[in-house]
Design a protein around this motif. Sequence first.
Motif, short mmCIF file in Angstrom:
data_model
loop_
_atom_site.label_atom_id
_atom_site.label_comp_id
_atom_site.label_asym_id
_atom_site.label_seq_id
_atom_site.Cartn_x
_atom_site.Cartn_y
_atom_site.Cartn_z
N ALA A 14 0.85 -1.19 0.00
CA ALA A 14 0.00 0.00 0.00
C ALA A 14 0.89 1.25 0.00
O ALA A 14 1.95 1.27 0.60
CB ALA A 14 -0.90 -0.01 1.22
N GLY A 15 0.43 2.26 -0.66
CA GLY A 15 1.19 3.50 -0.72
C GLY A 15 0.69 4.32 -1.88
O GLY A 15 -0.18 3.91 -2.64
N LYS A 16 1.21 5.53 -1.99
CA LYS A 16 0.80 6.35 -3.13
C LYS A 16 2.01 6.87 -3.87
O LYS A 16 3.11 6.92 -3.32
CB LYS A 16 -0.12 7.48 -2.71
CG LYS A 16 0.27 8.26 -1.50
CD LYS A 16 -0.81 9.26 -1.18
CE LYS A 16 -0.27 10.29 -0.19
NZ LYS A 16 -1.18 11.34 0.10
N THR A 17 1.79 7.21 -5.10
CA THR A 17 2.88 7.67 -5.94
C THR A 17 3.06 9.18 -5.77
O THR A 17 2.14 9.89 -5.38
CB THR A 17 2.61 7.36 -7.42
OG1 THR A 17 1.38 7.99 -7.80
CG2 THR A 17 2.49 5.87 -7.64
N SER A 18 4.23 9.63 -6.06
CA SER A 18 4.54 11.04 -5.95
C SER A 18 3.96 11.80 -7.15
O SER A 18 4.05 11.33 -8.28
CB SER A 18 6.05 11.23 -5.91
OG SER A 18 6.37 12.60 -5.99
N PRO A 19 3.37 12.97 -6.91
CA PRO A 19 2.86 13.76 -8.04
C PRO A 19 3.98 14.43 -8.85
O PRO A 19 3.75 14.89 -9.95
CB PRO A 19 1.98 14.80 -7.37
CG PRO A 19 2.52 14.94 -6.00
CD PRO A 19 3.07 13.58 -5.63
N LYS A 20 5.19 14.49 -8.28
CA LYS A 20 6.30 15.14 -8.98
C LYS A 20 6.86 14.21 -10.05
O LYS A 20 7.11 13.04 -9.78
CB LYS A 20 7.41 15.50 -8.00
CG LYS A 20 6.99 16.50 -6.96
CD LYS A 20 8.13 16.77 -6.01
CE LYS A 20 7.71 17.72 -4.90
NZ LYS A 20 8.79 17.93 -3.94
N PRO A 21 7.09 14.71 -11.26
CA PRO A 21 7.68 13.86 -12.32
C PRO A 21 9.15 13.60 -12.04
O PRO A 21 9.84 14.41 -11.42
CB PRO A 21 7.50 14.69 -13.58
CG PRO A 21 7.45 16.09 -13.10
CD PRO A 21 6.81 16.06 -11.73
N LEU A 22 9.61 12.45 -12.48
CA LEU A 22 11.02 12.12 -12.33
C LEU A 22 11.80 12.65 -13.54
O LEU A 22 11.34 12.56 -14.67
CB LEU A 22 11.20 10.60 -12.26
CG LEU A 22 10.59 9.93 -11.04
CD1 LEU A 22 10.70 8.41 -11.19
CD2 LEU A 22 11.26 10.37 -9.78
N LEU A 23 12.95 13.20 -13.28
CA LEU A 23 13.79 13.68 -14.37
C LEU A 23 14.57 12.50 -14.94
O LEU A 23 15.25 11.78 -14.21
CB LEU A 23 14.77 14.74 -13.88
CG LEU A 23 14.15 16.06 -13.42
CD1 LEU A 23 15.22 16.98 -12.87
CD2 LEU A 23 13.43 16.74 -14.56
N THR A 24 14.45 12.29 -16.23
CA THR A 24 15.14 11.17 -16.84
C THR A 24 16.41 11.60 -17.57
O THR A 24 17.23 10.77 -17.93
CB THR A 24 14.22 10.44 -17.84
OG1 THR A 24 13.76 11.39 -18.80
CG2 THR A 24 13.03 9.84 -17.13
N THR A 25 16.57 12.89 -17.79
CA THR A 25 17.78 13.39 -18.45
C THR A 25 18.32 14.58 -17.67
O THR A 25 17.59 15.23 -16.92
CB THR A 25 17.49 13.86 -19.89
OG1 THR A 25 16.50 14.88 -19.85
CG2 THR A 25 17.00 12.71 -20.75
N VAL A 26 19.57 14.85 -17.85
CA VAL A 26 20.19 16.00 -17.20
C VAL A 26 19.87 17.23 -18.03
O VAL A 26 20.08 17.23 -19.24
CB VAL A 26 21.71 15.80 -17.09
CG1 VAL A 26 22.37 17.02 -16.45
CG2 VAL A 26 22.02 14.53 -16.32
N PRO A 27 19.35 18.29 -17.40
CA PRO A 27 19.03 19.50 -18.17
C PRO A 27 20.29 20.13 -18.76
O PRO A 27 21.35 20.13 -18.13
CB PRO A 27 18.42 20.45 -17.13
CG PRO A 27 18.07 19.60 -15.96
CD PRO A 27 18.96 18.40 -16.01
N LYS A 28 20.16 20.65 -19.98
CA LYS A 28 21.29 21.31 -20.63
C LYS A 28 21.40 22.74 -20.14
O LYS A 28 20.41 23.42 -19.95
CB LYS A 28 21.11 21.32 -22.14
CG LYS A 28 21.36 20.01 -22.82
CD LYS A 28 21.30 20.21 -24.32
CE LYS A 28 21.62 18.91 -25.03
NZ LYS A 28 21.54 19.07 -26.47
N HIS A 29 22.64 23.17 -19.94
CA HIS A 29 22.87 24.58 -19.59
C HIS A 29 23.19 25.32 -20.88
O HIS A 29 24.24 25.14 -21.47
CB HIS A 29 24.03 24.69 -18.59
CG HIS A 29 23.74 24.08 -17.28
ND1 HIS A 29 22.86 24.63 -16.38
CD2 HIS A 29 24.17 22.93 -16.70
CE1 HIS A 29 22.79 23.87 -15.33
NE2 HIS A 29 23.58 22.81 -15.49
N VAL A 30 22.26 26.14 -21.32
CA VAL A 30 22.43 26.84 -22.60
C VAL A 30 22.97 28.22 -22.37
O VAL A 30 22.79 28.87 -21.45
CB VAL A 30 21.09 26.92 -23.37
CG1 VAL A 30 21.26 27.67 -24.66
CG2 VAL A 30 20.58 25.53 -23.59
#
Length: 44
Positions: free
Chosen positions: A28-44
């Motif tokens: 039993a439990g619930k999932t987090s509403p926050k999305p998981l980051l699957t890639t590292v953000p690019k610094h532009v």
Amino acid sequence: MRALIAAAIGLAAALALVLTITAIGAPAGKTSPKPLLTTVPKHV
């Protein structure tokens, strides 16, 4: 012949494990509403 018996015992044990986990059910439990980051953000 011994290999066949060993394979049958292993298959029976695996099936028993699957049935046991199925009978217990998901924890039993619930999932987090926050999305998981699957890639590292690019610094532009």
